[in-house]
Design a protein around this motif. Structure first.
Motif, mmCIF file in Angstrom:
data_model
loop_
_atom_site.group_PDB
_atom_site.id
_atom_site.type_symbol
_atom_site.label_atom_id
_atom_site.label_comp_id
_atom_site.label_asym_id
_atom_site.label_seq_id
_atom_site.Cartn_x
_atom_site.Cartn_y
_atom_site.Cartn_z
ATOM 1 N N GLY A 161 0.828 -1.194 0.000
ATOM 2 C CA GLY A 161 0.000 0.000 0.000
ATOM 3 C C GLY A 161 0.861 1.242 0.000
ATOM 4 O O GLY A 161 1.970 1.253 0.545
ATOM 5 N N ALA A 162 0.346 2.299 -0.625
ATOM 6 C CA ALA A 162 0.998 3.608 -0.607
ATOM 7 C C ALA A 162 -0.067 4.633 -0.270
ATOM 8 O O ALA A 162 -1.115 4.686 -0.918
ATOM 9 N N ALA A 163 0.194 5.433 0.745
ATOM 10 C CA ALA A 163 -0.798 6.378 1.240
ATOM 11 C C ALA A 163 -0.273 7.804 1.186
ATOM 12 O O ALA A 163 0.887 8.060 1.525
ATOM 13 N N ALA A 164 -1.146 8.723 0.759
ATOM 14 C CA ALA A 164 -0.864 10.150 0.839
ATOM 15 C C ALA A 164 -1.441 10.665 2.150
ATOM 16 O O ALA A 164 -2.651 10.552 2.390
ATOM 17 N N CYS A 165 -0.589 11.183 2.998
ATOM 18 C CA CYS A 165 -0.986 11.591 4.343
ATOM 19 C C CYS A 165 -0.855 13.099 4.507
ATOM 20 O O CYS A 165 0.114 13.702 4.031
ATOM 21 N N ALA A 166 -1.837 13.682 5.181
ATOM 22 C CA ALA A 166 -1.771 15.107 5.485
ATOM 23 C C ALA A 166 -0.707 15.356 6.548
ATOM 24 O O ALA A 166 -0.169 14.432 7.156
#
Length: 258
Positions: A161-166
């Motif tokens: 998984g690859a997540a864009a995080c604030a």
């Protein structure tokens, strides 16, 4: 596109005490995804057959074929007997990059890293990375949240998984794939296509930190890259050269900061 990212497969389950039962479980699908640019065959990726448009956009950026979405004038997906062909039409402004990169990739494939020119190409200079000034608490917050946002991995146990995080660790977007590079390319491509920026946030990946992931992060303008497994020495070196913040071996109670 009818190819599912997971398929049901029959197995025989063999227990330690010798009992054998028939079971069916979901397994991750994987197939060749061919990338063509302006009619030129460029690369074949082994990937999960979903979010192919995202994959192609992110891959093109990571290969430095494009600088942004304006450089892609169109994309067409064509299912074939053995996989999927993604045909990109690139703007005339960047068209010359295709041939140059194809020649380099052919040289790499035929003989590995074989000479000063090839080595220079393999480790091309990176632009300065965006600055990250967030807190590590955000990384822990994202780490604890990510598992619930990976439906494909929950079903198969076999994908990254690859997540864009604030900046505060809130996860806004996740992409999954059998390959760690593909998952990150899909995430970057999805952000490009939607016009979403990092806005002082970071990326969290369920993989080791390799130098290719560092380069993709820098080229995508990502201020910080976090991974749940360890980095390679080259990844640490390349990140330092570009000024990219790294957080690796991320766990629920600790991480490594560089």
């Amino acid at each position: 596109m009818s190819n599912p990212a997971a398929v049901d497969q029959a197995f025989r389950r063999v227990a330690a005490e010798g009992a054998v039962t028939d079971v069916t479980r979901a397994i991750a699908n994987e197939m060749p995804i061919a990338i063509e640019c302006n009619g030129i065959a460029y690369a074949v990726l082994m990937a999960s057959p979903d979010a192919i448009e995202d994959l192609a956009y992110g891959f093109a950026l990571g290969e430095r074929l494009i600088d942004g979405t304006d450089d892609i004038r169109g994309i067409d997906l064509h299912p074939v007997a053995t996989g999927i062909v993604a045909r990109l039409t690139l703007a005339r402004r960047v068209a010359d990059r295709i041939g140059a990169r194809v020649r380099h990739r052919s040289s790499d494939a035929s003989c590995g890293l074989c000479g000063v020119e090839t080595l220079d190409q393999a480790l091309r200079p990176l632009p300065p990375a965006a600055r990250w000034d967030g807190e590590d608490d955000a990384v822990f917050r994202a780490y604890h949240a990510l598992c619930e946002l990976q439906p494909l991995n929950a079903a198969t146990g076999a994908v990254h998984g690859a997540a864009a995080c604030a900046r505060d660790g809130t996860i806004g977007l996740v992409r999954e794939d059998v390959g760690r590079h593909n998952a990150f390319d899909k995430l970057i491509g999805a952000m490009l296509r939607s016009g979403q920026g990092w806005d002082g946030g970071f990326a969290l990946l369920t993989s080791r930190c390799s130098y290719e992931l560092v380069e993709k992060a820098v080229l995508a303008g990502c201020p910080m890259l976090a991974t749940i497994s360890a980095p390679t020495q080259l990844a640490v070196t390349r990140a330092a050269e570009a000024g990219l913040a790294l957080r690796t071996l991320v766990r629920g109670d600790a991480l490594l900061a560089t």
